[in-house]
Motif scaffolding. Structure first.
Motif, PDB file in Angstrom:
ATOM      1  N   LEU A  47      19.880 -21.425  35.667  1.00  0.00           N
ATOM      2  CA  LEU A  47      19.683 -20.228  36.478  1.00  0.00           C
ATOM      3  C   LEU A  47      20.868 -19.330  36.161  1.00  0.00           C
ATOM      4  CD1 LEU A  47      17.998 -18.717  38.592  1.00  0.00           C
ATOM      5  CD2 LEU A  47      19.354 -19.870  40.368  1.00  0.00           C
ATOM      6  N   LEU A  48      20.601 -18.297  35.386  1.00  0.00           N
ATOM      7  CA  LEU A  48      21.648 -17.402  34.894  1.00  0.00           C
ATOM      8  C   LEU A  48      21.426 -16.006  35.449  1.00  0.00           C
ATOM      9  CD1 LEU A  48      21.395 -18.482  31.135  1.00  0.00           C
ATOM     10  CD2 LEU A  48      22.952 -19.411  32.876  1.00  0.00           C
ATOM     11  N   VAL A  49      22.503 -15.310  35.743  1.00  0.00           N
ATOM     12  CA  VAL A  49      22.414 -13.933  36.225  1.00  0.00           C
ATOM     13  C   VAL A  49      23.141 -13.000  35.273  1.00  0.00           C
ATOM     14  CG1 VAL A  49      22.118 -14.506  38.674  1.00  0.00           C
ATOM     15  CG2 VAL A  49      24.416 -14.232  37.748  1.00  0.00           C
ATOM     16  N   ALA A  50      22.605 -11.796  35.149  1.00  0.00           N
ATOM     17  CA  ALA A  50      23.286 -10.722  34.428  1.00  0.00           C
ATOM     18  C   ALA A  50      23.988  -9.885  35.483  1.00  0.00           C
ATOM     19  CB  ALA A  50      22.287  -9.869  33.652  1.00  0.00           C
ATOM     20  N   VAL A  51      25.265  -9.640  35.264  1.00  0.00           N
ATOM     21  CA  VAL A  51      26.058  -8.892  36.233  1.00  0.00           C
ATOM     22  C   VAL A  51      26.806  -7.757  35.539  1.00  0.00           C
ATOM     23  CG1 VAL A  51      26.323 -10.840  37.816  1.00  0.00           C
ATOM     24  CG2 VAL A  51      28.012 -10.485  36.028  1.00  0.00           C
ATOM     25  N   ASP A  52      27.067  -6.746  36.325  1.00  0.00           N
ATOM     26  CA  ASP A  52      27.964  -5.673  35.922  1.00  0.00           C
ATOM     27  C   ASP A  52      28.967  -5.570  37.054  1.00  0.00           C
ATOM     28  OD1 ASP A  52      29.286  -3.508  34.934  1.00  0.00           O
ATOM     29  OD2 ASP A  52      27.567  -2.161  34.906  1.00  0.00           O
ATOM     30  N   GLY A  53      30.132  -6.154  36.842  1.00  0.00           N
ATOM     31  CA  GLY A  53      31.084  -6.292  37.945  1.00  0.00           C
ATOM     32  C   GLY A  53      30.474  -7.220  38.973  1.00  0.00           C
ATOM     33  N   PRO A  54      30.463  -6.815  40.240  1.00  0.00           N
ATOM     34  CA  PRO A  54      29.894  -7.686  41.275  1.00  0.00           C
ATOM     35  C   PRO A  54      28.373  -7.566  41.419  1.00  0.00           C
ATOM     36  CG  PRO A  54      30.847  -5.747  42.282  1.00  0.00           C
ATOM     37  CD  PRO A  54      31.152  -5.657  40.800  1.00  0.00           C
ATOM     38  N   GLU A  55      27.772  -6.570  40.772  1.00  0.00           N
ATOM     39  CA  GLU A  55      26.337  -6.316  40.951  1.00  0.00           C
ATOM     40  C   GLU A  55      25.473  -7.220  40.070  1.00  0.00           C
ATOM     41  OE1 GLU A  55      23.141  -2.608  40.930  1.00  0.00           O
ATOM     42  OE2 GLU A  55      25.097  -2.339  39.983  1.00  0.00           O
ATOM     43  N   VAL A  56      24.514  -7.907  40.684  1.00  0.00           N
ATOM     44  CA  VAL A  56      23.545  -8.714  39.955  1.00  0.00           C
ATOM     45  C   VAL A  56      22.411  -7.788  39.516  1.00  0.00           C
ATOM     46  CG1 VAL A  56      21.922 -10.644  40.077  1.00  0.00           C
ATOM     47  CG2 VAL A  56      24.142 -10.809  41.218  1.00  0.00           C
ATOM     48  N   LEU A  57      22.200  -7.717  38.198  1.00  0.00           N
ATOM     49  CA  LEU A  57      21.193  -6.819  37.626  1.00  0.00           C
ATOM     50  C   LEU A  57      19.856  -7.510  37.408  1.00  0.00           C
ATOM     51  CD1 LEU A  57      23.459  -5.288  34.825  1.00  0.00           C
ATOM     52  CD2 LEU A  57      23.283  -4.591  37.223  1.00  0.00           C
ATOM     53  N   GLY A  58      19.909  -8.829  37.189  1.00  0.00           N
ATOM     54  CA  GLY A  58      18.697  -9.587  36.916  1.00  0.00           C
ATOM     55  C   GLY A  58      19.044 -11.045  36.737  1.00  0.00           C
ATOM     56  N   TYR A  59      18.000 -11.861  36.537  1.00  0.00           N
ATOM     57  CA  TYR A  59      18.243 -13.294  36.349  1.00  0.00           C
ATOM     58  C   TYR A  59      17.148 -13.924  35.510  1.00  0.00           C
ATOM     59  CZ  TYR A  59      14.694 -14.721  39.774  1.00  0.00           C
ATOM     60  OH  TYR A  59      13.505 -14.953  40.434  1.00  0.00           O
ATOM     61  N   ILE A  60      17.460 -15.106  34.988  1.00  0.00           N
ATOM     62  CA  ILE A  60      16.507 -15.911  34.250  1.00  0.00           C
ATOM     63  C   ILE A  60      16.626 -17.353  34.732  1.00  0.00           C
ATOM     64  CG2 ILE A  60      18.095 -16.389  32.331  1.00  0.00           C
ATOM     65  CD1 ILE A  60      15.660 -16.214  30.435  1.00  0.00           C
ATOM     66  N   GLN A  61      15.484 -18.019  34.825  1.00  0.00           N
ATOM     67  CA  GLN A  61      15.461 -19.436  35.181  1.00  0.00           C
ATOM     68  C   GLN A  61      14.611 -20.177  34.159  1.00  0.00           C
ATOM     69  OE1 GLN A  61      13.874 -20.425  39.051  1.00  0.00           O
ATOM     70  NE2 GLN A  61      13.806 -22.590  38.543  1.00  0.00           N
ATOM     71  N   LEU A  62      15.158 -21.266  33.624  1.00  0.00           N
ATOM     72  CA  LEU A  62      14.447 -22.138  32.687  1.00  0.00           C
ATOM     73  C   LEU A  62      14.616 -23.585  33.120  1.00  0.00           C
ATOM     74  CD1 LEU A  62      16.306 -19.951  30.722  1.00  0.00           C
ATOM     75  CD2 LEU A  62      14.487 -20.686  29.207  1.00  0.00           C
ATOM     76  N   SER A  63      13.654 -24.410  32.744  1.00  0.00           N
ATOM     77  CA  SER A  63      13.747 -25.839  33.036  1.00  0.00           C
ATOM     78  C   SER A  63      13.033 -26.615  31.935  1.00  0.00           C
ATOM     79  CB  SER A  63      13.126 -26.160  34.394  1.00  0.00           C
ATOM     80  OG  SER A  63      11.743 -25.875  34.383  1.00  0.00           O
ATOM     81  N   ASP A  64      13.141 -27.927  31.997  1.00  0.00           N
ATOM     82  CA  ASP A  64      12.485 -28.782  31.010  1.00  0.00           C
ATOM     83  C   ASP A  64      10.979 -28.593  31.050  1.00  0.00           C
ATOM     84  OD1 ASP A  64      14.858 -29.883  30.174  1.00  0.00           O
ATOM     85  OD2 ASP A  64      14.623 -31.735  31.303  1.00  0.00           O
ATOM     86  N   TYR A  65      10.369 -28.698  29.884  1.00  0.00           N
ATOM     87  CA  TYR A  65       8.912 -28.744  29.758  1.00  0.00           C
ATOM     88  C   TYR A  65       8.616 -29.903  28.821  1.00  0.00           C
ATOM     89  CZ  TYR A  65       4.066 -27.317  29.099  1.00  0.00           C
ATOM     90  OH  TYR A  65       2.701 -27.280  29.070  1.00  0.00           O
TER      91      TYR A  65
END
Length: 144
Positions: A47-65
């Protein structure tokens, strides 16, 4: 400057807002916080987030398949960007970070399912090397 990092529990409110604004999922913030807490503790989930300073701009979640008919893959569960930050390279940055995590964990590829109505998402994935494999119907059974 945009950077990508592992999500933290304190990101749950922003993730909830992004889910609502970008995906149309009106899941309560306390429930989102509980889910983020579970996810960041779980093995084999990114579970990763893209940030610019303290602001969360978006995220991605991946898991095993894992299955009996393909080599190990990762399942891209969600890639969501706040609407005001879309079309600025944030999604591509998160996708690359997710793919790097998948590759480092031994996956041979990443698979995903996206709604047929999410035309822009389908174009985005195609532009990033994802190929349409098959049309599917998404079913769910909830326990009461």
């Amino acid at each position: 400057m945009v950077s990508v990092r592992p999500a933290e529990l304190s990101d749950a409110g922003s993730i909830c807002d992004i889910n609502r604004a970008a995906l149309g999922y009106d899941f309560p913030v306390d429930s989102t916080t509980a889910q983020v807490s579970r996810i960041i503790k779980a093995p084999n989930i990114a579970l990763l987030v893209a940030v610019d300073g303290p602001e969360v701009l978006g995220y991605i979640q991946l898991s095993d398949y894992e299955n009996t008919y393909y080599p190990p893959l990762k399942n891209l569960i969600t890639l969501a960007i706040a609407p005001q930050h879309q079309r600025r390279g944030v999604g591509k940055r998160l996708l690359q970070a997710g793919e790097e995590w998948a590759r480092a964990d031994g996956a041979r590829g990443v698979r995903l399912v996206t709604g047929h109505n999410r035309v822009d998402a389908r174009k985005f994935y195609a532009a990033n090397g994802y190929e349409l494999r098959k049309e599917q119907t998404n079913l769910i059974k909830w326990w009461s």
